[in-house]
Design a protein around this motif. Structure first.
Motif, short mmCIF file in Angstrom:
data_model
loop_
_atom_site.label_atom_id
_atom_site.label_comp_id
_atom_site.label_asym_id
_atom_site.label_seq_id
_atom_site.Cartn_x
_atom_site.Cartn_y
_atom_site.Cartn_z
N ALA A 126 0.82 -1.21 0.00
CA ALA A 126 0.00 0.00 0.00
C ALA A 126 0.86 1.26 0.00
CB ALA A 126 -0.92 0.00 1.22
N ILE A 127 2.08 1.15 0.49
CA ILE A 127 2.97 2.31 0.56
C ILE A 127 3.72 2.51 -0.76
CG2 ILE A 127 4.98 3.25 1.76
CD1 ILE A 127 4.03 1.77 4.23
N ALA A 128 3.95 1.46 -1.49
CA ALA A 128 4.74 1.53 -2.73
C ALA A 128 4.20 2.56 -3.72
CB ALA A 128 4.85 0.15 -3.36
N PRO A 141 12.43 5.07 -5.04
CA PRO A 141 11.34 4.35 -4.35
C PRO A 141 11.65 2.87 -4.14
CG PRO A 141 10.65 4.94 -6.56
CD PRO A 141 11.97 5.62 -6.31
N LYS A 142 12.41 2.29 -5.01
CA LYS A 142 12.76 0.87 -4.87
C LYS A 142 13.73 0.66 -3.71
CE LYS A 142 12.03 0.66 -9.75
NZ LYS A 142 12.71 0.88 -11.00
N ILE A 143 14.71 1.56 -3.59
CA ILE A 143 15.64 1.48 -2.47
C ILE A 143 14.90 1.72 -1.17
CG2 ILE A 143 17.60 2.65 -1.37
CD1 ILE A 143 18.79 3.03 -4.15
N LEU A 144 13.98 2.67 -1.17
CA LEU A 144 13.21 2.96 0.04
C LEU A 144 12.34 1.77 0.46
CD1 LEU A 144 12.82 5.18 2.10
CD2 LEU A 144 11.01 6.12 0.67
N MET A 145 11.77 1.07 -0.50
CA MET A 145 10.97 -0.13 -0.18
C MET A 145 11.86 -1.22 0.41
SD MET A 145 7.77 0.15 -0.45
CE MET A 145 7.42 -1.55 -0.19
#
Length: 161
Positions: A126-128, A141-145
């Motif tokens: 849900a955050i992605a 965003p991928k690193i943050l996930m």
């Protein structure tokens, strides 16, 4: 008084010798057999239930695409590996000091630890989309996930250790 213990550690132990006339089965055979069984069951289910290839392709069709697109898959896999390692490195960079703070200061344990546990209730899927809206389609965003997924285990395992 004599004992009947074998040199391998006694009867019924993991080091016991196999029965006469039987050769031991290497450990890698079992997962390979399970994989082969799963592929056969997958193919069998597709044929029995007449599942269309665009819904679920056969194992051979998947293998064919893996072989034909291997260079592209390898390149994309390398990018994904870099994103995962960067997120994991960030979680170590932030998680270990946070864990040391939680372990050494009771007030931090009472304030930060419940927030970490509460963050697990929020589904990462849900955050992605929010990360993509805020940060774009790039690597951030991928690193943050990857960071969010690995932060909690790093903190908890470090506190426990």
């Amino acid at each position: 008084m004599t004992t009947s213990a074998s040199p391998a550690g006694g009867a019924g132990t993991a080091g016991a010798r196999p029965a006469r006339g039987r050769t031991p089965v290497p450990g890698w055979i079992y997962p390979l057999a399970a994989l082969a069984f799963a592929a056969v069951a997958w193919d069998f289910a597709i044929r029995i239930f007449d599942i269309k290839p665009f819904i679920l392709p056969t194992p051979l069709a998947v293998l064919d695409v893996i072989v034909s697109d291997f260079p592209r898959l390898l390149g994309n896999g390398w990018v994904t590996l870099q994103e995962v390692l960067a997120g994991f490195a960030l979680s170590i960079l932030f998680g270990v000091p946070l864990a040391l703070l939680i372990a050494s200061w009771p007030l931090a344990e009472k304030t930060i630890y419940p927030l970490l546990v509460g963050s697990l209730a929020v589904p990462k899927i849900a955050i992605a989309p929010l990360f993509i809206i805020w940060l774009g389609f790039g690597i951030a965003p991928k690193i943050l996930m990857a960071f969010m997924i690995s932060l909690f285990p790093i903190v908890i395992d470090t506190v426990t250790g």
